[in-house]
Write an enzyme that holds these catalytic residues in place. Sequence first.
Site, mmCIF file in Angstrom:
data_model
loop_
_atom_site.group_PDB
_atom_site.id
_atom_site.type_symbol
_atom_site.label_atom_id
_atom_site.label_comp_id
_atom_site.label_asym_id
_atom_site.label_seq_id
_atom_site.Cartn_x
_atom_site.Cartn_y
_atom_site.Cartn_z
ATOM 1 C CB SER A 81 -0.913 0.031 1.223
ATOM 2 O OG SER A 81 -2.067 -0.701 0.978
ATOM 3 C CE LYS A 84 -3.810 0.891 -1.188
ATOM 4 N NZ LYS A 84 -4.448 0.454 0.077
ATOM 5 C CE1 TYR A 207 -3.788 -0.742 -4.861
ATOM 6 C CE2 TYR A 207 -4.592 -3.004 -5.018
ATOM 7 C CZ TYR A 207 -4.207 -1.917 -4.257
ATOM 8 O OH TYR A 207 -4.239 -2.007 -2.886
ATOM 9 C CE1 TYR A 259 -4.449 1.351 4.368
ATOM 10 C CE2 TYR A 259 -3.276 0.230 6.123
ATOM 11 C CZ TYR A 259 -3.443 0.523 4.799
ATOM 12 O OH TYR A 259 -2.590 -0.015 3.895
ATOM 13 C CB VAL A 277 -0.424 -5.882 4.129
ATOM 14 C CG1 VAL A 277 -1.699 -5.221 4.533
ATOM 15 C CG2 VAL A 277 -0.363 -6.185 2.668
HETATM 16 N N1 GLN Z 1 -2.016 -5.184 -2.343
HETATM 17 C C1 GLN Z 1 -2.660 -5.105 -1.062
HETATM 18 C C2 GLN Z 1 -4.166 -5.165 -1.231
HETATM 19 O O1 GLN Z 1 -4.663 -4.661 -2.194
HETATM 20 C C3 GLN Z 1 -2.244 -3.829 -0.400
HETATM 21 C C4 GLN Z 1 -2.910 -3.631 0.922
HETATM 22 C C5 GLN Z 1 -2.053 -2.970 1.958
HETATM 23 O O2 GLN Z 1 -0.828 -2.914 1.891
HETATM 24 N N2 GLN Z 1 -2.705 -2.531 3.000
HETATM 25 O O3 GLN Z 1 -4.847 -5.727 -0.419
#
Ligand code: GLN
Length: 349
Positions: A81, A84, A207, A259, A277
């Site tokens: 993530s 992003k 993505y 988050y 994650v």
């Molecule tokens: N690729 C992971 C997902 O889409 C990224 C989520 C994350 O790092 N929180 O679930």
Amino acid sequence: MRTEIAAPQQVSTGTLPGWDQVDAEVLAAHRRYAADTEGAVADYIPILGRVDPELFGIAVADTAGGRHSAGDVEVEFSIQSISKALVYAHVSQELGHRLVSERIGVDNTGLAFNSVMAIELNAGNPMNPMVNAGAMATTALVPGATAAEQWETVRTVLSEFAGRQLVLDGEVYHSEMQTNSRNRAIAQLLESYGRIEGDPLEVVDVYTRQCALRVTAQDLAIMGATLADGGVNPVTGRRVVSEESCRDTLAVLAATGMYERSGQWLFEIGIPAKSGVAGGILAVAPGKGGIGTFAPRLDPAGNSVRGQRAIKYLSRTLGLNLFASEPAGPALQTTADPAPRAATEQETA
Ligand code: GLN
């Protein structure tokens, strides 16, 4: 009525303490949390469950290009993530402040990063670019005639942030593609609300690739230092994104980067950050530098436990909290003045 204020960007930032102090505190942060085993490794993407949970690295890069590190800062893991934030910085530069804030939003959903309910509750508005819905809507806006061109742009931009050519982790990409029915559902739901143009499954593919790029804690620190340095990578000296999009990206990170725990994070630590994650966190002290941490065990929101603790320690000891100030001059004594007290154990924990 919307009023734009046309004025050159002013800054309100300081510098890090001296080299030796930063070096010593990075080592101290690593020592302090090295034996901490709280949290659990993410396993909803099967291959992530196979990582060594003991890995732990902390890296700091300052805006002059100086670097400090402790532990496993050269071990590669998938950026997840954290990508992003960097893709958003590019899209915000290409589309501009107003358009991205209208199309994607900047407000916290208060719900988990992969929440479907958040989309439904907000009539299809993804709310912000740091949850999966908003991130996929952002990736869909990356300039490019085809998904392949968009992916090439994403890889190039993230590599520019890191100052080296980043490589896709094919195993992570395939593992996630086999199990990401939830992300496919989210993308199709966004399409049904007219929030994604084009093929939603192609957007999921780009993505998922961006999330599978391999980085190190060292890379995250340099990426963070680029965001701390008005969009110029302080190691390569190259401009990666504009000052405006850098500023806007950090504002979005402050509100949403951790988050549904973003408020708590800001309260405790006081700097913008983004977690992934696989166990990475990128944190930014504007004008000063970036912090990159890697430690795979996560809390229930999906944020690395040791990473959060290490950054909290560094924020306190290096004076990074953006909300901390001291009076410019001596204060008049009043009877309402609280008696001076030492910081509680809780505040320094
Ligand atoms: N690729 C992971 C997902 O889409 C990224 C989520 C994350 O790092 N929180 O679930």
